[in-house]
Design an enzyme around this catalytic site. Structure first.
Site, mmCIF file in Angstrom:
data_model
loop_
_atom_site.group_PDB
_atom_site.id
_atom_site.type_symbol
_atom_site.label_atom_id
_atom_site.label_comp_id
_atom_site.label_asym_id
_atom_site.label_seq_id
_atom_site.Cartn_x
_atom_site.Cartn_y
_atom_site.Cartn_z
ATOM 1 N N LEU A 165 -25.310 20.766 -7.206
ATOM 2 C CA LEU A 165 -24.885 19.526 -6.535
ATOM 3 C C LEU A 165 -23.367 19.375 -6.427
ATOM 4 C CD1 LEU A 165 -27.343 16.779 -7.878
ATOM 5 C CD2 LEU A 165 -27.535 18.161 -5.804
ATOM 6 N N CYS A 176 -33.821 17.647 -7.366
ATOM 7 C CA CYS A 176 -33.014 18.862 -7.361
ATOM 8 C C CYS A 176 -33.362 19.752 -8.550
ATOM 9 C CB CYS A 176 -31.533 18.527 -7.399
ATOM 10 S SG CYS A 176 -30.477 19.985 -7.401
#
Length: 301
Positions: free
Chosen positions: A75, A129
């Protein structure tokens, strides 16, 4: 809607077509988002934004494996405050801009939503994620509920919940998200995986595990969208393995109101126009007047 008009409305937002940019690809700067818009995307989803800036994992973070991609980016993003400057650069774009947002804690997510609220048309809460510390963000229904409720407290704008294919009973998690205030479900994110170098025996990615994307995961996305469509009354947005118009049509037939393209951009940014053209030609050939006539059609059998 005519054969030449794919205008789609989701949660009161008008998309000139149902083919959007997915989070994570070309979504970190205003200039890259503008470029995607100029190539025909009907809506734009940003890179996942967190409160503090994130450097992401050290390399290697991306590789091709078995006709797919495996990534563990971690990320990386400039942080919410810095990203506002990129969003200001998009004020002339007349397309919905959805901010993908995340937080290691619910309070952090709430801060991100609050900071970005005046600059976007809606939020996609990244609950899925697989390549940050701790793995998938929300595997438990209680976490799905808490994150969506937290985001809802900070905005009256549409909230989309992005779910992972690796969680158990994704249809039930989608229902939890709906009851908690989500306005749409985005399915799916990447599939957990890894790759090993047979000469050294070491995992290749620095994070060891990562997320698989690419056309190979399209059947997984189809199954998840199919299950979620039966479970919720809010729109489902299909993403995963859209490399051509056929992949997109299948996701719509499984129940998607719109689709997103991520790794498919590896074929070039013209993929947005190619998918739109393919959808229109399919509708013409098969005698349909709109995508609404084929949405969820697979559930008739």
């Amino acid at each position: 809607m005519s054969f030449l008009d794919l205008e789609t409305q989701i949660n009161g937002l008008d998309f000139e077509n149902p083919v959007m940019l997915a989070a994570g690809i070309l979504g970190t700067t205003g200039s890259s988002l503008k470029n995607v818009s100029n190539h025909g995307a009907g809506g734009l989803v940003t890179k996942t934004i967190t409160k503090p800036p994130k450097k992401g994992h050290n390399g290697p973070v991306l590789l091709e494996a078995n006709s797919s991609y495996l990534n563990a980016m971690g990320l990386p993003n400039p942080g919410a405050s810095e990203f506002i400057e990129e969003l200001k650069d998009l004020k002339d774009i007349k397309k919905p801009i959805i901010a993908s947002v995340s937080g290691e804690k619910i309070e952090e997510l709430k801060e991100v939503v609050s900071l970005l609220n005046d600059y976007v048309d809606g939020f996609e809460v990244n609950l899925s994620c697989p390549n940050v510390e701790g793995g998938i963000i929300c595997k438990e229904s209680s976490l799905v509920e808490s994150y969506i409720i937290g985001a809802r407290k900070e905005t009256n704008k549409p909230i989309w919940a992005k779910l992972s294919p690796d969680i158990e009973e994704i249809d039930k998690k989608a229902k939890v998200a709906e009851k908690s205030g989500a306005n749409a479900i985005v399915a799916i994110n990447t599939v957990e995986g890894m790759e090993i170098d047979i000469k050294s025996g070491r995992p290749i990615l620095s994070n060891k595990k990562g997320g698989i994307s690419g056309e190979a995961i399209n059947p997984i996305a189809l199954k998840c969208v199919y299950d979620i469509y039966k479970a919720v009354e809010i729109p489902v947005i299909g993403v995963g393995g859209v490399y051509n118009w056929e992949n997109a049509i299948k996701l719509i037939m499984a129940g998607s109101s719109a689709i997103q393209i991520g790794s498919g951009i590896s074929k070039g940014l013209n993929i947005f126009e190619e998918v739109k053209k393919g959808i229109i030609e399919f509708l013409k050939k098969e005698g349909f007047n709109s995508i609404d006539e084929i949405k969820g059609i697979s559930h008739r059998y």
